[in-house]
Design a protein around this motif. Sequence first.
Motif, PDB file in Angstrom:
ATOM      1  N   UNK A 290       0.836  -1.208   0.000  1.00  0.00           N
ATOM      2  CA  UNK A 290       0.000   0.000   0.000  1.00  0.00           C
ATOM      3  C   UNK A 290       0.867   1.252   0.000  1.00  0.00           C
ATOM      4  N   UNK A 291       1.870   1.283   0.843  1.00  0.00           N
ATOM      5  CA  UNK A 291       2.762   2.457   0.899  1.00  0.00           C
ATOM      6  C   UNK A 291       3.538   2.616  -0.402  1.00  0.00           C
ATOM      7  N   UNK A 292       3.948   1.504  -0.996  1.00  0.00           N
ATOM      8  CA  UNK A 292       4.728   1.570  -2.231  1.00  0.00           C
ATOM      9  C   UNK A 292       3.906   2.037  -3.422  1.00  0.00           C
ATOM     10  N   UNK A 293       2.586   1.842  -3.374  1.00  0.00           N
ATOM     11  CA  UNK A 293       1.737   2.196  -4.519  1.00  0.00           C
ATOM     12  C   UNK A 293       1.178   3.612  -4.454  1.00  0.00           C
ATOM     13  N   UNK A 294       1.518   4.368  -3.417  1.00  0.00           N
ATOM     14  CA  UNK A 294       1.140   5.781  -3.402  1.00  0.00           C
ATOM     15  C   UNK A 294       1.744   6.466  -4.625  1.00  0.00           C
ATOM     16  N   UNK A 295       0.949   7.229  -5.338  1.00  0.00           N
ATOM     17  CA  UNK A 295       1.438   7.903  -6.536  1.00  0.00           C
ATOM     18  C   UNK A 295       1.226   7.112  -7.811  1.00  0.00           C
ATOM     19  N   UNK A 296       0.739   5.868  -7.708  1.00  0.00           N
ATOM     20  CA  UNK A 296       0.393   5.079  -8.887  1.00  0.00           C
ATOM     21  C   UNK A 296      -1.130   5.014  -9.020  1.00  0.00           C
ATOM     22  N   UNK A 297      -1.593   4.320 -10.020  1.00  0.00           N
ATOM     23  CA  UNK A 297      -3.029   4.127 -10.186  1.00  0.00           C
ATOM     24  C   UNK A 297      -3.647   3.341  -9.028  1.00  0.00           C
ATOM     25  N   UNK A 298      -2.824   2.566  -8.346  1.00  0.00           N
ATOM     26  CA  UNK A 298      -3.332   1.671  -7.332  1.00  0.00           C
ATOM     27  C   UNK A 298      -3.664   0.313  -7.933  1.00  0.00           C
ATOM     28  N   UNK A 299      -4.063  -0.613  -7.080  1.00  0.00           N
ATOM     29  CA  UNK A 299      -4.264  -1.980  -7.546  1.00  0.00           C
ATOM     30  C   UNK A 299      -5.154  -2.760  -6.593  1.00  0.00           C
ATOM     31  N   UNK A 300      -5.684  -3.860  -7.088  1.00  0.00           N
ATOM     32  CA  UNK A 300      -6.253  -4.912  -6.239  1.00  0.00           C
ATOM     33  C   UNK A 300      -5.121  -5.878  -5.925  1.00  0.00           C
ATOM     34  N   UNK A 301      -5.007  -6.281  -4.676  1.00  0.00           N
ATOM     35  CA  UNK A 301      -3.888  -7.122  -4.248  1.00  0.00           C
ATOM     36  C   UNK A 301      -4.394  -8.201  -3.297  1.00  0.00           C
ATOM     37  N   UNK A 302      -3.914  -9.403  -3.469  1.00  0.00           N
ATOM     38  CA  UNK A 302      -4.198 -10.496  -2.540  1.00  0.00           C
ATOM     39  C   UNK A 302      -2.884 -11.178  -2.189  1.00  0.00           C
ATOM     40  N   UNK A 303      -2.708 -11.480  -0.908  1.00  0.00           N
ATOM     41  CA  UNK A 303      -1.485 -12.135  -0.439  1.00  0.00           C
ATOM     42  C   UNK A 303      -1.871 -13.293   0.470  1.00  0.00           C
ATOM     43  N   UNK A 304      -1.277 -14.443   0.214  1.00  0.00           N
ATOM     44  CA  UNK A 304      -1.511 -15.637   1.024  1.00  0.00           C
ATOM     45  C   UNK A 304      -0.186 -16.114   1.607  1.00  0.00           C
ATOM     46  N   UNK A 305      -0.264 -16.685   2.781  1.00  0.00           N
ATOM     47  CA  UNK A 305       0.897 -17.324   3.398  1.00  0.00           C
ATOM     48  C   UNK A 305       0.559 -18.801   3.602  1.00  0.00           C
ATOM     49  N   UNK A 306       1.336 -19.673   2.969  1.00  0.00           N
ATOM     50  CA  UNK A 306       1.132 -21.113   3.070  1.00  0.00           C
ATOM     51  C   UNK A 306       2.073 -21.658   4.133  1.00  0.00           C
ATOM     52  N   UNK A 307       1.508 -22.336   5.116  1.00  0.00           N
ATOM     53  CA  UNK A 307       2.297 -22.983   6.159  1.00  0.00           C
ATOM     54  C   UNK A 307       2.009 -24.481   6.091  1.00  0.00           C
ATOM     55  N   UNK A 308       2.821 -25.175   5.305  1.00  0.00           N
ATOM     56  CA  UNK A 308       2.578 -26.595   5.073  1.00  0.00           C
ATOM     57  C   UNK A 308       2.720 -27.405   6.354  1.00  0.00           C
ATOM     58  N   UNK A 309       3.669 -27.012   7.205  1.00  0.00           N
ATOM     59  CA  UNK A 309       3.892 -27.768   8.432  1.00  0.00           C
ATOM     60  C   UNK A 309       2.654 -27.753   9.325  1.00  0.00           C
ATOM     61  N   UNK A 310       2.022 -26.603   9.428  1.00  0.00           N
ATOM     62  CA  UNK A 310       0.808 -26.492  10.233  1.00  0.00           C
ATOM     63  C   UNK A 310      -0.464 -26.762   9.460  1.00  0.00           C
TER      64      UNK A 310
END
Length: 412
Positions: A290-310
Motif C-alpha cells: 500500500x505504501x509503495x503504490x502511493x502515486x500510482x493508479x493503485x491496484x487490487x492485491x491479494x497475499x496468502x501465506x502457506x504454512x505446510x507444516x501447520x
Amino acid sequence: MGTVTAGGGIHLTECEDVAWFRDHAEAARGSAAALARRIGFTEQRSAEVVLAVTEIVTNMRKHAIDGALALRVLRTPLVAGIEVVVTDHGPGISDIGAALRDGSSTAGTLGIGLGAVRRLADIFDIHSRPGLGTVQMARFWPRPSAEVPAPGESLVAGITRPIGGELVCGDAWSARTDSGGREREQQESQEGRERRNALDWQTLTGMRRPGSDAGRGAAEQRPAVPARAVGPRRSAPLRSAATGSGEGVLVMLCDGLGHGPLAAKAGQAAVQAFRTGSARTPEQAIQEVHRALHGTRGAAVAIARIEAEGRRLLFCGVGNITAALVTTDTRSNLLSHPGIVGHQMRQLHTYEYPLPDHGALVMHSDGLTERWTPADLAGLIGHRPVVTAAGLLRHAGTRRDDASVVVAKGAW
C-alpha cells in the motif's frame, strides 16, 4: 514474479520477459532463439529450443482452435532457462500416448512429433480433453552439470496475459519464502490464540468451535460438541494475527487498475515492495505494498501465506482478486476486503483456513470470470502448477482486460 530457491525442499522460480504469440511461427521461433542466446545457452541447446518451438507452433497453427503460445525466461539464483506454454480451445488429443510416440506427427510438420519435443525439453507436461482443448508446457534449462544441477519444480507458478492490443500487462505476481516465526509465536500464548479463534468461529458459524472451551468460565465448561453436530464447516475462516513456527511461503497477485503501461507500473511497484519487504503476515505485507503504490493508479492485491507444516493458510486481500482453495470436487472462496491498495483501504484482517488434502491455492484477477467450478480443474489439479494456471486461463479468461492466474500446490 519472484524469487529464490529456498531451503527445506521449497523451490520458487523467478519469471520474466513474457511474450505471447498467435499464428506467428517465425516470430515465436526468432524470439526463442534470441532468449536462448541472451541467457547464455550453447549453440546446440539454442538450436534444440528453436526446433521444439517450431514444431509446437506449426502443430498449433495447423490443428488448434484459437491457439496461443507464451515464451518466458525462468531464473533461479544459479541458472536461467526458457519455458514455453501453449493453450488452445480444441479439438484436443484423444490419445496422448500415441501423440507422444515418434512418427505420429501429422503431414506438414517437421515430423519430429511431440515425443521428440518431450525429449528435448527438461520438463514436459501436457493436458488435453477432446472437444475442449490442450495445454502444453516445455521447459528448457542449460544441460545440467555437477556444479549447476537442474532446478526442482517450483511450488508456485503463474501466468499473465495483457489485454488485446497491449504489449505489457498490468497484472503481476510474486512469491517468496519466510523463515519460521518462533519468536513471534512466543509473544502470543497458545491459550490466547485458541480463545480468539474460538470466539471468531462462534461469530462466523453461530456455534462454539468443536473441542474448545474458550470464552466460557470453568463453571460453564461442558463436553465438546461432536464434530458431526457442527457439520462440514472446516472451510469457515478464523481471524489469525500470528504466523506459525515453521517455514512459510508468501504468494502475491496484483491487478493494477486499468491496463497498459500505467497499470504495469503499479504492478511492478507492488512486486518490488513485496520482494524486498520484511512483513511476515499477509496483512502486514499488504500494508507495505500500500505504501509503495502511493502515486500510482493503485491496484487490487491479494497475499496468502502457506504454512505446510501447520497445514494452514493465512490470507488477506483487497479489491477484486478471486482466491480459492480447490480440490477435485470442492472450492472454498477466501474473503477479501473492499478498497484500492495505494489509495484507500479499510481496516485489514488476516484470515486463517485449513489446507485441504491434495488441493491447490488458486488466485486470479478479474480478467477471468468467476464462473468456474472444481470440475473445470479436476483434470488439471494433478499437473504442474503452471499447467493448472494456464488451463484455468484458457477456460475462464476474457479478452476485455489483463488476465492472470497464480497456483500453489504440492507442498502439503
